[in-house]
Design a protein around this motif. Structure first.
Motif, mmCIF file in Angstrom:
data_model
loop_
_atom_site.group_PDB
_atom_site.id
_atom_site.type_symbol
_atom_site.label_atom_id
_atom_site.label_comp_id
_atom_site.label_asym_id
_atom_site.label_seq_id
_atom_site.Cartn_x
_atom_site.Cartn_y
_atom_site.Cartn_z
ATOM 1 N N ALA A 1 36.829 39.339 43.276
ATOM 2 C CA ALA A 1 37.018 40.737 43.559
ATOM 3 C C ALA A 1 36.022 41.673 42.968
ATOM 4 C CB ALA A 1 38.355 41.144 42.942
ATOM 5 N N LEU A 2 35.504 41.452 41.656
ATOM 6 C CA LEU A 2 34.470 42.500 41.502
ATOM 7 C C LEU A 2 33.027 42.227 42.142
ATOM 8 C CD1 LEU A 2 32.972 44.332 39.354
ATOM 9 C CD2 LEU A 2 32.734 42.499 37.761
ATOM 10 N N ARG B 1 33.353 43.998 45.625
ATOM 11 C CA ARG B 1 33.438 45.412 45.384
ATOM 12 C C ARG B 1 31.900 45.789 45.056
ATOM 13 N NH1 ARG B 1 33.614 49.072 41.141
ATOM 14 N NH2 ARG B 1 34.122 47.207 39.700
ATOM 15 N N ALA C 1 29.444 47.996 47.321
ATOM 16 C CA ALA C 1 28.891 49.512 46.750
ATOM 17 C C ALA C 1 27.494 49.506 46.966
ATOM 18 C CB ALA C 1 29.429 49.404 45.291
#
Length: 204
Positions: A169-170, A173, A177
């Protein structure tokens, strides 16, 4: 998923992502290589030893964005050697495309702490050195949080935060970004510097 299990899964994702990206972006890389050869000369690639996971040294590949050092012409500092073309190359992150080969080889990951200079290895505190517990990345938490506008201490703290909290998930993201950061083009240079003041240096 445990951290060890995710690291193995992430390596598979890196191989797939880097392989696809190298094929899809090959026309772009050819164009950039031709532009670098025309604007800055040969070689078109910047190759430099960098420390990877556990401090193992590998050869980082990027497109050149600076002229060669030429004291006779006054081209010594990064600011003097970095051309308008080179700035645009860096601001769009197109100079990073050859690093996909490092990802495919296993030297790097798509996401992770940036691979810095070998000379920094002896300067890290034990906590800062934890950034080398994972493969370095093309992008990372520090890059989407301010890039070179951050202090070294802030960047290293974010690197260790990533090491402790890495997950699918990180990573997803951070990739999203990164796409946004490329379009916004913020934090490319530290204030008063063409890129970033060297770690451990102080202003005269």
């Amino acid at each position: 998923m445990t951290t060890r299990a995710y690291d193995l899964f992430k390596r598979l994702l890196d191989i797939v992502a880097a392989g696809i990206a190298l094929v899809v972006l090959s026309p772009v890389m050819v164009i950039v290589a031709l532009l670098v050869a025309t604007r800055l000369g040969r070689p078109v690639l910047f190759v430099q030893p960098r420390p990877g996971k556990n401090g193992k040294i590998f050869r980082l590949r990027k497109f050149r964005s600076m002229r060669d050092i030429d004291q006779a012409r006054g081209l010594v500092s990064d600011a003097e050697r970095l051309t308008t073309f080179g700035r645009k190359l860096r601001s769009t992150s197109l100079d990073e495309l050859p690093s996909l080969w490092n990802v495919l080889r296993g030297d790097m990951s798509v996401v992770g702490p940036r691979p810095l200079l070998v000379e920094y290895l002896s300067k890290y505190s034990p906590e800062q050195a934890r950034r080398h517990e994972v493969r370095p990345g093309i992008t990372g938490l520090a890059q989407v949080s301010g890039r070179n506008a951050l202090s070294w201490e802030e960047k290293f703290a974010l690197d260790v935060e990533y090491v402790d909290n890495r997950s699918l998930a990180l990573d997803a993201r951070l990739v999203l970004a990164t796409v946004r950061a490329v379009f916004v083009r913020e934090g490319i240079s530290a204030e008063g510097h063409a890129t970033m003041q060297k770690f451990g240096e102080t202003n005269a």
